[in-house]
Design a protein around this motif. Structure first.
Motif, PDB file in Angstrom:
ATOM      1  N   SER A 251       0.828  -1.207   0.000  1.00  0.00           N
ATOM      2  CA  SER A 251       0.000   0.000   0.000  1.00  0.00           C
ATOM      3  C   SER A 251       0.867   1.265   0.000  1.00  0.00           C
ATOM      4  O   SER A 251       0.475   2.291  -0.557  1.00  0.00           O
ATOM      5  CB  SER A 251      -1.002   0.002   1.160  1.00  0.00           C
ATOM      6  N   HIS A 252       2.060   1.164   0.572  1.00  0.00           N
ATOM      7  CA  HIS A 252       3.010   2.281   0.476  1.00  0.00           C
ATOM      8  C   HIS A 252       3.382   2.500  -1.007  1.00  0.00           C
ATOM      9  O   HIS A 252       3.392   3.639  -1.486  1.00  0.00           O
ATOM     10  CB  HIS A 252       4.260   1.976   1.311  1.00  0.00           C
ATOM     11  N   GLU A 253       3.655   1.393  -1.718  1.00  0.00           N
ATOM     12  CA  GLU A 253       4.006   1.507  -3.146  1.00  0.00           C
ATOM     13  C   GLU A 253       2.839   2.080  -3.948  1.00  0.00           C
ATOM     14  O   GLU A 253       3.025   2.885  -4.850  1.00  0.00           O
ATOM     15  CB  GLU A 253       4.422   0.141  -3.720  1.00  0.00           C
ATOM     16  N   LEU A 254       1.618   1.670  -3.591  1.00  0.00           N
ATOM     17  CA  LEU A 254       0.440   2.212  -4.273  1.00  0.00           C
ATOM     18  C   LEU A 254       0.336   3.715  -4.050  1.00  0.00           C
ATOM     19  O   LEU A 254      -0.129   4.460  -4.906  1.00  0.00           O
ATOM     20  CB  LEU A 254      -0.838   1.529  -3.784  1.00  0.00           C
ATOM     21  N   GLY A 255       0.769   4.141  -2.878  1.00  0.00           N
ATOM     22  CA  GLY A 255       0.788   5.576  -2.563  1.00  0.00           C
ATOM     23  C   GLY A 255       1.653   6.337  -3.566  1.00  0.00           C
ATOM     24  O   GLY A 255       1.245   7.362  -4.102  1.00  0.00           O
ATOM     25  N   HIS A 256       2.850   5.789  -3.854  1.00  0.00           N
ATOM     26  CA  HIS A 256       3.727   6.428  -4.842  1.00  0.00           C
ATOM     27  C   HIS A 256       3.012   6.522  -6.188  1.00  0.00           C
ATOM     28  O   HIS A 256       3.108   7.511  -6.900  1.00  0.00           O
ATOM     29  CB  HIS A 256       5.005   5.607  -5.028  1.00  0.00           C
ATOM     30  N   TRP A 257       2.327   5.448  -6.510  1.00  0.00           N
ATOM     31  CA  TRP A 257       1.609   5.352  -7.782  1.00  0.00           C
ATOM     32  C   TRP A 257       0.519   6.396  -7.872  1.00  0.00           C
ATOM     33  O   TRP A 257       0.441   7.197  -8.797  1.00  0.00           O
ATOM     34  CB  TRP A 257       1.014   3.947  -7.824  1.00  0.00           C
TER      35      TRP A 257
ATOM     36  N   HIS B 133       8.200  12.699  -0.439  1.00  0.00           N
ATOM     37  CA  HIS B 133       7.381  11.716  -1.164  1.00  0.00           C
ATOM     38  C   HIS B 133       7.180  10.453  -0.338  1.00  0.00           C
ATOM     39  O   HIS B 133       6.089   9.882  -0.306  1.00  0.00           O
ATOM     40  CB  HIS B 133       8.030  11.361  -2.505  1.00  0.00           C
ATOM     41  N   GLU B 134       8.240  10.027   0.341  1.00  0.00           N
ATOM     42  CA  GLU B 134       8.130   8.806   1.159  1.00  0.00           C
ATOM     43  C   GLU B 134       7.159   9.012   2.318  1.00  0.00           C
ATOM     44  O   GLU B 134       6.384   8.119   2.646  1.00  0.00           O
ATOM     45  CB  GLU B 134       9.510   8.383   1.685  1.00  0.00           C
ATOM     46  N   ILE B 135       7.175  10.188   2.915  1.00  0.00           N
ATOM     47  CA  ILE B 135       6.243  10.470   4.009  1.00  0.00           C
ATOM     48  C   ILE B 135       4.805  10.435   3.471  1.00  0.00           C
ATOM     49  O   ILE B 135       3.909   9.856   4.083  1.00  0.00           O
ATOM     50  CB  ILE B 135       6.559  11.827   4.680  1.00  0.00           C
TER      51      ILE B 135
ATOM     52  N   THR C 230      17.166   9.180   1.363  1.00  0.00           N
ATOM     53  CA  THR C 230      16.027   9.339   0.458  1.00  0.00           C
ATOM     54  C   THR C 230      14.716   8.964   1.144  1.00  0.00           C
ATOM     55  O   THR C 230      13.641   9.250   0.643  1.00  0.00           O
ATOM     56  CB  THR C 230      16.191   8.458  -0.789  1.00  0.00           C
ATOM     57  N   HIS C 231      14.821   8.269   2.285  1.00  0.00           N
ATOM     58  CA  HIS C 231      13.637   7.868   3.066  1.00  0.00           C
ATOM     59  C   HIS C 231      13.758   8.465   4.464  1.00  0.00           C
ATOM     60  O   HIS C 231      14.872   8.688   4.935  1.00  0.00           O
ATOM     61  CB  HIS C 231      13.585   6.348   3.192  1.00  0.00           C
ATOM     62  N   PRO C 232      12.636   8.686   5.129  1.00  0.00           N
ATOM     63  CA  PRO C 232      12.769   9.043   6.550  1.00  0.00           C
ATOM     64  C   PRO C 232      13.403   7.845   7.260  1.00  0.00           C
ATOM     65  O   PRO C 232      13.293   6.721   6.760  1.00  0.00           O
ATOM     66  CB  PRO C 232      11.321   9.232   7.020  1.00  0.00           C
TER      67      PRO C 232
END
Ligand SMILES: [Zn+2]
Length: 430
Positions: free
Chosen positions: A290-296, A364-366, A409-411
């Protein structure tokens, strides 16, 4: 002398002096940044009190030890790289040109294309050779020592060679096209190259999942029936149509666990490492997905490309302002100098701008983390998944602040856990 004649050829002496000073200033900034990086790899890191709620001290010791060694190598690598390229550019700019090319008379755009590709290949080969010991140390030795890599030395080297070939092709194409455009459009080249960069990035993002990724890993469609139906349910819940969920056979090479989203348009796909599926419970896999879907859903790939395009425009415009783009026809030797200075300038400027791209990436990661929390409404699973991922990847859960600011690149894992705790409080408030 070499620098002087180039500056005269490509701009007035005033802009030329400005260009020379700008290059020196940039070099100093990059050195200072790399030195700061090296120093902070020795400084004691802040250890938040709650870290022991999630991680055992023995885990932290190992993770910090691996991370510190890797940071030190990265800092030294930066300095060695700038210095090598700087010396190479200065040496090559002293007037030497390929013997079979005429140094008399203006260079044609066709010879510029060949010369640009050739020079870019030389720079790339030099950087590969200089970077090899660092790549081996970080990518093989440390990974092996800390039980992350499952590759043999031969297997690792094969991957390195494949990556190098790909890099050489990319450098040659970019170098050739850039050189052609600079000579063909002497007053508009920075605009044209920015547009080409944007189109090229979209093309690479499009072909990455179908052409580039399969060169390095094997992918199979997700076949686990239970997981597949859970995944489809999740997609429906997020109102996303995805037909491609692939499993990457990572376990032959690494103990690391991860998932990512790549592609544009009809090459869009979500990739899960087989390690993730084998080692983590279904709820955690869904959370990662679902995190990846968020990026999408939030268009992060396109936003990332747009940001690097803006960065490219800034760098190219700064270069053309500083070194002049008078439109004067250049001799082969002058063009060679201009081109090499451009390579050095781009490398230094992108190093100096790394904190900007890291900052945007963390944002973006947040956003993707929040998306996953809102979709699953389960901060406990979120936290469990973050802890599992950190353990599988031996992540530095509390990096030195400077290094976090520069390149994260990530928190950090602890920041992501804190975000989930905050989300929990906001749920309870309602
Ligand atoms: Zn992400």
């Amino acid at each position: 002398m070499g620098k002087q004649s180039m500056l005269k050829a490509v701009g007035s002496s005033e802009t030329g002096t400005f260009g020379g000073s700008l290059m020196k200033a940039l070099l100093i900034v990059c050195f200072a940044m790399a030195i700061g990086w090296i120093i902070s790899s020795f400084l004691p890191r802040p250890i938040p009190e709650n870290v022991h709620v999630y991680f055992h001290q023995s885990y932290l010791d190992r993770a910090f030890q691996r991370a510190d060694r890797s940071y030190l190598a990265t800092g030294i690598e930066g300095i060695v790289t700038f210095l090598t390229l700087y010396l190479f550019v200065t040496w090559k700019s002293k007037g030497a040109v390929t013997p079979n090319m005429s140094a008399v008379g203006p260079i044609s755009s066709r010879s510029a294309l060949l010369l640009g590709a050739n020079l870019a290949l030389q720079c790339c080969l030099l950087l590969v050779v200089v970077g090899l010991p660092f790549a081996w140390y970080k990518g093989y030795y440390l990974e092996k020592t800390f039980g992350l890599s499952r590759l043999t030395l031969g297997g690792w080297f094969l991957e390195f060679i494949k990556g190098t070939f790909l890099q050489l092709i990319v450098y040659a194409v970019i170098g050739g096209v850039a050189a052609f455009v600079i000579v063909r459009f002497p007053t508009k080249w920075s605009y044209i190259l920015t547009i080409l960069f944007f189109l090229g990035s979209i093309l690479v993002a499009y072909i990455y999942p179908i052409v580039i990724a399969p060169l390095f890993n094997k992918f199979v469609p997700l076949e686990d029936e239970t997981l597949l139906s859970e995944v489809k349910g999740l997609f429906a819940q997020a109102d996303i149509k995805v037909d491609k969920v692939l499993v990457m056979e990572a376990s032959r090479k690494t103990a690391r666990s991860n998932a990512y989203f790549s592609g544009v348009g009809n090459t869009k796909q979500v990739v899960l490492y087989d390690n993730l599926i084998q080692n983590q419970p279904i709820e955690e896999i869904k959370l990662v997905l679902s995190h990846e879907l968020g990026h999408w859903k939030l268009g992060h790939i396109l936003k990332g490309v747009l940001l690097t395009t803006v960065g490219t425009f800034v760098i190219l415009t700064a270069f053309s302002l500083a070194f002049g783009s008078s439109g004067a026809t250049l001799s082969t030797a002058d063009f060679q100098r201009l081109f090499l200075y451009l390579v050095l300038f781009c490398m230094l400027a992108s190093y100096a701008l790394t904190p900007v791209s890291s900052y945007v990436s963390r944002k973006h990661e947040i956003e993707a983390d929040l998306f996953s929390l809102e979709l699953t409404k389960d901060p406990d699973v979120f936290i469990a998944a973050m802890v599992s991922l950190a353990r599988a990847n031996l992540s530095d859960v509390s990096p030195p602040p400077y290094i976090r600011w520069f390149a994260w690149t990530h928190p950090t894992t602890l920041e992501r856990i804190a975000l989930a705790e905050e989300f929990r409080s906001s749920l309870e408030a309602f």
